[in-house]
Structure formats: structure tokens, C-alpha cells
Write a protein that holds these residues in place. Structure first.
Motif, short mmCIF file in Angstrom:
data_model
loop_
_atom_site.label_atom_id
_atom_site.label_comp_id
_atom_site.label_asym_id
_atom_site.label_seq_id
_atom_site.Cartn_x
_atom_site.Cartn_y
_atom_site.Cartn_z
N ARG A 198 1.00 -1.14 0.09
CA ARG A 198 0.04 -0.09 -0.08
C ARG A 198 0.83 1.27 -0.25
O ARG A 198 2.22 1.25 0.31
CB ARG A 198 -1.02 0.14 1.16
CG ARG A 198 -1.97 -1.14 1.35
CD ARG A 198 -2.75 -1.27 0.19
NE ARG A 198 -3.89 -0.29 0.02
CZ ARG A 198 -4.84 -0.29 0.70
NH1 ARG A 198 -5.03 -1.15 1.70
NH2 ARG A 198 -5.64 0.79 0.56
N HIS A 199 0.20 2.53 -0.05
CA HIS A 199 0.97 3.63 -0.15
C HIS A 199 1.57 3.74 1.30
O HIS A 199 0.90 3.50 2.27
CB HIS A 199 -0.09 4.79 -0.53
CG HIS A 199 0.53 6.18 -0.97
ND1 HIS A 199 1.18 7.25 0.36
CD2 HIS A 199 0.88 6.54 -2.14
CE1 HIS A 199 1.47 7.93 -0.34
NE2 HIS A 199 1.43 7.95 -1.61
N PRO A 200 2.60 4.59 1.47
CA PRO A 200 3.23 4.84 2.58
C PRO A 200 2.29 5.52 3.72
O PRO A 200 2.30 5.25 4.88
CB PRO A 200 4.45 5.84 2.20
CG PRO A 200 4.99 5.28 0.88
CD PRO A 200 3.60 4.89 0.34
N ASN A 201 1.44 6.44 3.15
CA ASN A 201 0.76 7.15 3.92
C ASN A 201 -0.44 6.43 4.50
O ASN A 201 -0.86 6.38 5.79
CB ASN A 201 -0.11 8.32 3.16
CG ASN A 201 0.79 9.49 2.75
OD1 ASN A 201 1.82 9.47 3.44
ND2 ASN A 201 0.47 10.39 1.70
N VAL A 202 -1.00 5.36 3.68
CA VAL A 202 -2.10 4.36 4.07
C VAL A 202 -1.31 3.62 5.29
O VAL A 202 -2.25 3.22 6.25
CB VAL A 202 -2.39 3.65 3.02
CG1 VAL A 202 -3.35 2.41 3.32
CG2 VAL A 202 -3.20 4.27 1.87
N ALA A 203 -0.18 3.22 5.16
CA ALA A 203 0.51 2.13 5.90
C ALA A 203 0.89 3.01 7.41
O ALA A 203 0.49 2.48 8.46
CB ALA A 203 1.80 1.73 5.59
N ALA A 204 1.13 4.28 7.22
CA ALA A 204 1.31 5.03 8.38
C ALA A 204 -0.04 5.17 9.12
O ALA A 204 0.01 5.14 10.35
CB ALA A 204 1.75 6.57 7.96
N VAL A 205 -1.05 5.49 8.57
CA VAL A 205 -2.40 5.74 9.04
C VAL A 205 -2.79 4.35 9.92
O VAL A 205 -3.21 4.30 10.89
CB VAL A 205 -3.62 6.14 8.21
CG1 VAL A 205 -4.86 6.14 8.88
CG2 VAL A 205 -3.22 7.51 7.67
N ALA A 206 -2.64 3.09 9.00
CA ALA A 206 -2.59 1.66 9.73
C ALA A 206 -2.12 1.66 10.94
O ALA A 206 -2.58 1.23 11.85
CB ALA A 206 -2.51 1.02 8.62
N LEU A 207 -0.87 2.11 11.01
CA LEU A 207 0.16 1.86 12.19
C LEU A 207 -0.65 2.46 13.41
O LEU A 207 -0.57 2.51 14.50
CB LEU A 207 1.49 1.80 11.84
CG LEU A 207 2.21 1.55 12.91
CD1 LEU A 207 2.04 0.23 13.60
CD2 LEU A 207 3.90 2.03 12.54
#
Length: 234
Positions: A198-207
Motif C-alpha cells: 500500500r501507499h506509505p501514507n496508508v501504511a502510516a495511518v494503519a499503524l
């Protein structure tokens, strides 16, 4: 709609420290943008990194070889002094936050979570107060605006971007903290695999969402952080 219970005097004091620090950071951003804009009109372009701006201003203030007039150079020296003063005041509040973090057991426990440092931990403790107003971690994450918006029709649920409800400051802190990586523990490896899909921003929000649920679980049960269980935390 859920409301967080009234805060104690200590919580309000910590929030005051954070709000003043946040305002100073916004003032620094505005000042830095103005300095770059003024210099760009004279053909001098400085990178957006604040450290590059500090170095550039030091060179400009002490040089006479460029095309700047004496008046503009004098103005740059004044703006450099203003930037230095703001940096100093932000550093004072950073030290205050670190001291609050050092003397708080709850903040110390939250600080063990990857992506949550003294600033985020103290802000969360000051804002949340009584954890009993949330039934589970998802409600806490939703209060921070970290869960997807959902629209259902004919039995089908459609998920969109995060709701962005709640305290923008807390949400920003948790997401920025989640961007840190480079470790080899199971949790970081899970995040690296997510970033590949996924996009890095999506990964950051998921974490950040996962961190919020872990925070609620720790505060509600009075437990300590266990990294081995963090990968499967929901």
C-alpha cells in the motif's frame, strides 16, 4: 456522540504546554515561508528543510558577495534573530514536555510503543483522562479520527478514507510517529510488508490506528507494552 470527561488541573496544564508549543511551531513555519519567499524574489532559493534555512540565513547575514541590498540584508538579520528566538522558546517547551514525560508512569508506559515519544504520550494522557468512556480500542481510534468512513447501502459496506474527526493535533502526532521505521522487530517487519502493498501514507495511518488501540488496551487494563503481542493487536 461520546464526550471525554472533564479534565483535571494537571491535564489542563499539560494541554496548555502543548497548545503554546503548537502555536510557536506554526509561527516558525509561517516565518520560514516568508523568509524563503523574500529570498526567492532576489533569486536565492533555499531548501524547505528548516536546518538548511538556518544555515542559509547565517551565510547571507555574514556575506556581502550576493545581489542583496544592505536593507534586505539587515531585514534578513532581523528575521534570523526572530527565528532563533522562536527556536529557543520551542526548545524550552520541549524540555518541559520531557520532564512531564519523565515523571509520569503512564507516559513512560506509552513511550515503550514504537512511534510514540514524549510529545505524543503526554498529549494523549492529557487529552484522554478517563479511559472508561470508550468501550474498546476502535472507539478510541474513531475518536482520534483514524478509522475509515463507512457508507452502507443494501447490505453492502463501503469504506473510504479516514474520518479525520476529533483532535487534529493528536491525530497528526500519532500518524507522524508511525512513519518511523527501519527496525527488524516483528512489528516493524509487518509494517514494511504493508508498505510494499500500500501507499506509505496508508501504511502510516494503519499503524497509527493500531497504536491507538494498543494505547487504549494498556490504559484500560493498566498493563505494560509487549512488542510480541503488538503485531496481532486489534
Amino acid at each position: 456522540m461520546r464526550f471525554v470527561p472533564p479534565k483535571s488541573t494537571d491535564q489542563l496544564a499539560v494541554q496548555a504546554v502543548h497548545r503554546i508549543r503548537r502555536r510557536l511551531i506554526a509561527d516558525r513555519v509561517r516565518l520560514a515561508n516568508q523568509i524563503r519567499g523574500l529570498l526567492s524574489e532576489h533569486g536565492i532559493v533555499i531548501a524547505r528543510d528548516i536546518s538548511q534555512l538556518r544555515r542559509g540565513l547565517s551565510i547571507i547575514a555574514g556575506s556581502t558577495d550576493d545581489s542583496l541590498s544592505d536593507l534586505v540584508r539587515s531585514l534578513m538579520r532581523e528575521l534570523q534573530a526572530e527565528l532563533t528566538e522562536i527556536d529557543y522558546r520551542i526548545a524550552v517547551y520541549d524540555r518541559e514536555i520531557r520532564e512531564i514525560f519523565r515523571t509520569s508512569d503512564q507516559c513512560q508506559r506509552l513511550g515503550k510503543i514504537e512511534g510514540i515519544g514524549p510529545v505524543t504520550a503526554t498529549a494523549l494522557i492529557a487529552a484522554v483522562g478517563d479511559r472508561s468512556c470508550f468501550k474498546n480500542g476502535r472507539q478510541f481510534a474513531a475518536w482520534l479520527g483514524l478509522v475509515p468512513k463507512q457508507r452502507s447501502s443494501r447490505g453492502r459496506a463501503r469504506l473510504f478514507g479516514i474520518s479525520k474527526r476529533g483532535d487534529r493535533y493528536l491525530r497528526t502526532l500519532t500518524i507522524h510517529g508511525a512513519r518511523a521505521g527501519g527496525k527488524q522487530d516483528p512489528r516493524s517487519l509487518w509494517l514494511d510488508k504493508l508498505r510494499q502493498r500500500r501507499h506509505p501514507n496508508v501504511a502510516a495511518v494503519a499503524l497509527a490506528n493500531k497504536n491507538a488501540r494498543i494505547v487504549w488496551a494498556m490504559l484500560s487494563a493498566g498493563t505494560f507494552y509487549e512488542s510480541a503481542l503488538a503485531v496481532t493487536a486489534t
